[in-house]
Design a protein around this motif. Structure first.
Motif, PDB file in Angstrom:
ATOM      1  N   GLU A 149      -0.268   8.211  -1.225  1.00 57.68           N
ATOM      2  CA  GLU A 149      -1.540   8.586  -0.481  1.00 57.68           C
ATOM      3  C   GLU A 149      -1.292   8.490   0.729  1.00 57.68           C
ATOM      4  O   GLU A 149      -2.568   7.863   1.340  1.00 57.68           O
ATOM      5  CB  GLU A 149      -2.539   7.692  -1.589  1.00 57.68           C
ATOM      6  N   ASP A 150      -0.364   8.676   1.244  1.00 57.92           N
ATOM      7  CA  ASP A 150      -0.230   8.633   2.927  1.00 57.92           C
ATOM      8  C   ASP A 150      -1.108   9.396   3.743  1.00 57.92           C
ATOM      9  O   ASP A 150      -1.354  10.780   3.408  1.00 57.92           O
ATOM     10  CB  ASP A 150       1.339   8.773   3.348  1.00 57.92           C
ATOM     11  N   GLU A 151      -1.627   8.934   4.767  1.00 56.52           N
ATOM     12  CA  GLU A 151      -2.183   9.890   5.684  1.00 56.52           C
ATOM     13  C   GLU A 151      -1.779   9.520   7.179  1.00 56.52           C
ATOM     14  O   GLU A 151      -0.955   8.282   7.381  1.00 56.52           O
ATOM     15  CB  GLU A 151      -3.866   9.413   6.086  1.00 56.52           C
ATOM     16  N   PHE A 152      -1.564  10.533   7.842  1.00 53.05           N
ATOM     17  CA  PHE A 152      -0.886  10.680   9.444  1.00 53.05           C
ATOM     18  C   PHE A 152      -1.817  10.915  10.465  1.00 53.05           C
ATOM     19  O   PHE A 152      -2.869  11.617  10.244  1.00 53.05           O
ATOM     20  CB  PHE A 152       0.257  11.541   9.348  1.00 53.05           C
ATOM     21  N   ARG A 170       1.105   5.757  10.200  1.00 53.89           N
ATOM     22  CA  ARG A 170       0.939   6.021   8.537  1.00 53.89           C
ATOM     23  C   ARG A 170       0.125   5.076   8.222  1.00 53.89           C
ATOM     24  O   ARG A 170       0.463   3.956   8.114  1.00 53.89           O
ATOM     25  CB  ARG A 170       2.531   6.377   8.381  1.00 53.89           C
ATOM     26  N   ARG A 171      -0.961   5.375   7.304  1.00 52.66           N
ATOM     27  CA  ARG A 171      -1.733   4.517   6.734  1.00 52.66           C
ATOM     28  C   ARG A 171      -1.689   4.963   5.179  1.00 52.66           C
ATOM     29  O   ARG A 171      -1.764   6.198   4.982  1.00 52.66           O
ATOM     30  CB  ARG A 171      -3.250   4.713   7.243  1.00 52.66           C
ATOM     31  N   PHE A 172      -1.937   3.943   4.484  1.00 51.10           N
ATOM     32  CA  PHE A 172      -1.928   4.155   2.821  1.00 51.10           C
ATOM     33  C   PHE A 172      -2.782   2.803   2.104  1.00 51.10           C
ATOM     34  O   PHE A 172      -2.423   1.925   2.615  1.00 51.10           O
ATOM     35  CB  PHE A 172      -0.540   4.568   2.273  1.00 51.10           C
ATOM     36  N   PRO A 173      -3.126   3.149   1.069  1.00 48.13           N
ATOM     37  CA  PRO A 173      -3.807   1.862   0.327  1.00 48.13           C
ATOM     38  C   PRO A 173      -2.775   1.386  -0.303  1.00 48.13           C
ATOM     39  O   PRO A 173      -1.551   1.746  -0.765  1.00 48.13           O
ATOM     40  CB  PRO A 173      -4.517   2.508  -0.743  1.00 48.13           C
TER      41      PRO A 173
END
Length: 307
Positions: free
Chosen positions: A253-256, A265-268
Motif C-alpha cells: 500500500e505504498d504511496e510516493f 515513500r509512505r505506507f500503513p
C-alpha cells in the motif's frame, strides 16, 4: 475529466456557534463525483480559525492534496470520520499528501495555523488543490497521457494495453544524444507523475507512481534520470525489506511523493507481516536521496520515521 473549481467564500458553510473561547471552522463539502475528480480552493484563515474540506470516498481511491500557504506556520491534516488518529499530519510530513484511502466514508482535510501563530492572530492565504481518483473500472483502465518539462527536457508519458498487459511509454525530448522511447510493463495503475532535480545537478529526473487496486499490494515506482541532459538511465529503488526496521509490519500500500529534495515513500504499518494482521493505526515514512551508483542512479535511504 478534470474540472477545477475555485471556491468563493460564499460557498463555505459554518458549523453552529461553539463556546466563546472556540472558533467554528469553515466547512466545504468537496463536490467529487459525476466526472469531477479535482478541485482548487484559494482562501485564507486567521488565528484560531480553521477550514475543513470534506471528501466522500471509497476504499482504495487515491487522494492527492497540495497546500501552498503564504504563512510557513500553515499546514493541513487528514482525518477519517470517527477515527482516533490523523491519517496525515502536515506539521510533521509537510504540505503534500498522496495515497490510497483505507475505508469507505468521509475524510476531512483541515487547514490550520500552528498554535503560536494562531495565538498571534496571524493570517495565512493559501491555495489548496485536491484530486480524488475515480473509482469505476473504466477510469482505472483509462490511458494515461501527460507531458512534464523541466530544465529544457520534456517527458511525454502514455500507457497502452490493460490489465496484465499494461505498458508505460516514456518519450523524452531535448536530450543531446539519445531521445529514444522507453517502454516499461506495469502491474498497477498510474496515479501520479512528477519531474524533479533531486540531486540538484541541473538535469531532471522523471518519477512515475503506480498502485494496484486493493489492499496489501505494493506500490510501483518507475524513474529515470537525464544524465547531464544526454540520455536516460534508470533509477533504482531498493525494496523495503533491505532495512529490517523499515520492513517491520510492512504489507505494501505504498504511496510516493517528491518532497523538497527527497523522494518519500509512505505506507500503513501492520501489527506484523502475517496475512491476518491488522493495522496499528500508524504510518511509516522512508525518505530517499538520489545518488550516483557504479552503474546508474540509486535512491539511497536517508531516514525512517513513524507518525
Amino acid at each position: 475529466m478534470n474540472i477545477w473549481i475555485t471556491a468563493a467564500l460564499a460557498a463555505l458553510v459554518s458549523l453552529p456557534a461553539l463556546a466563546a473561547n472556540e472558533v467554528a471552522p469553515r466547512v466545504v463539502q468537496v463536490p467529487f463525483g459525476q466526472g469531477i475528480e479535482a478541485a482548487e480552493f484559494k482562501q485564507s484563515i486567521r488565528g484560531r480559525l480553521t477550514a475543513q474540506y470534506r471528501v466522500s470516498a471509497k476504499a482504495g481511491q487515491i487522494l492527492t492534496v497540495d497546500l501552498k500557504p503564504s504563512n510557513t506556520s500553515a499546514y493541513f491534516n487528514i482525518t477519517a470520520k470517527g477515527a482516533d488518529y490523523a491519517l496525515f499530519n502536515g506539521s510533521i510530513m509537510g504540505n503534500h499528501f498522496m495515497g490510497p484511502l483505507p475505508d469507505d466514508g468521509e475524510y476531512t482535510v483541515q487547514v490550520y495555523l500552528m498554535r503560536n501563530a494562531a495565538r498571534r492572530n496571524e493570517v495565512a492565504n493559501y491555495s489548496l488543490s485536491l484530486n480524488l481518483s475515480l473509482a469505476d473500472a473504466s477510469d482505472r483502465t483509462r490511458p494515461f497521457d501527460q507531458t512534464l518539462e523541466l530544465q529544457g527536457i520534456r517527458f511525454h508519458m502514455t500507457t497502452q494495453g490493460r490489465d496484465d498487459n499494461r505498458v508505460l511509454r516514456i518519450s523524452p525530448q531535448g536530450l543531446e544524444i539519445d531521445n529514444s522511447d522507453i517502454a516499461r510493463p506495469l502491474k498497477g495503475n498510474i496515479v501520479r507523475a512528477e519531474i524533479a532535480d533531486l540531486d540538484r545537478d541541473g538535469s531532471p529526473e522523471i518519477y512515475v507512481f503506480a498502485r494496484s487496486p486493493g489492499r496489501r499490494l505494493p506500490g510501483e515506482l518507475v524513474a529515470y534520470s537525464a544524465n547531464h541532459k544526454k540520455s536516460l538511465s534508470e533509477i533504482y529503488l531498493p525494496p523495503v525489506g533491505e532495512n529490517a526496521k523499515a520492513a517491520e509490519g510492512y504489507q505494501g500500500e505504498d504511496e510516493f511523493a517528491v518532497v523538497e529534495n527527497a523522494l518519500v515513500r509512505r505506507f500503513p504499518v501492520y501489527e506484523s507481516a502475517d496475512v491476518g494482521a491488522g493495522r496499528t493505526g500508524k504510518m511509516r515514512e522512508v525518505r530517499y536521496r538520489l545518488v550516483a551508483g557504479e552503474a546508474g542512479w540509486i535512491l539511497r535511504e536517508d531516514g525512517v520515521m513513524e507518525y
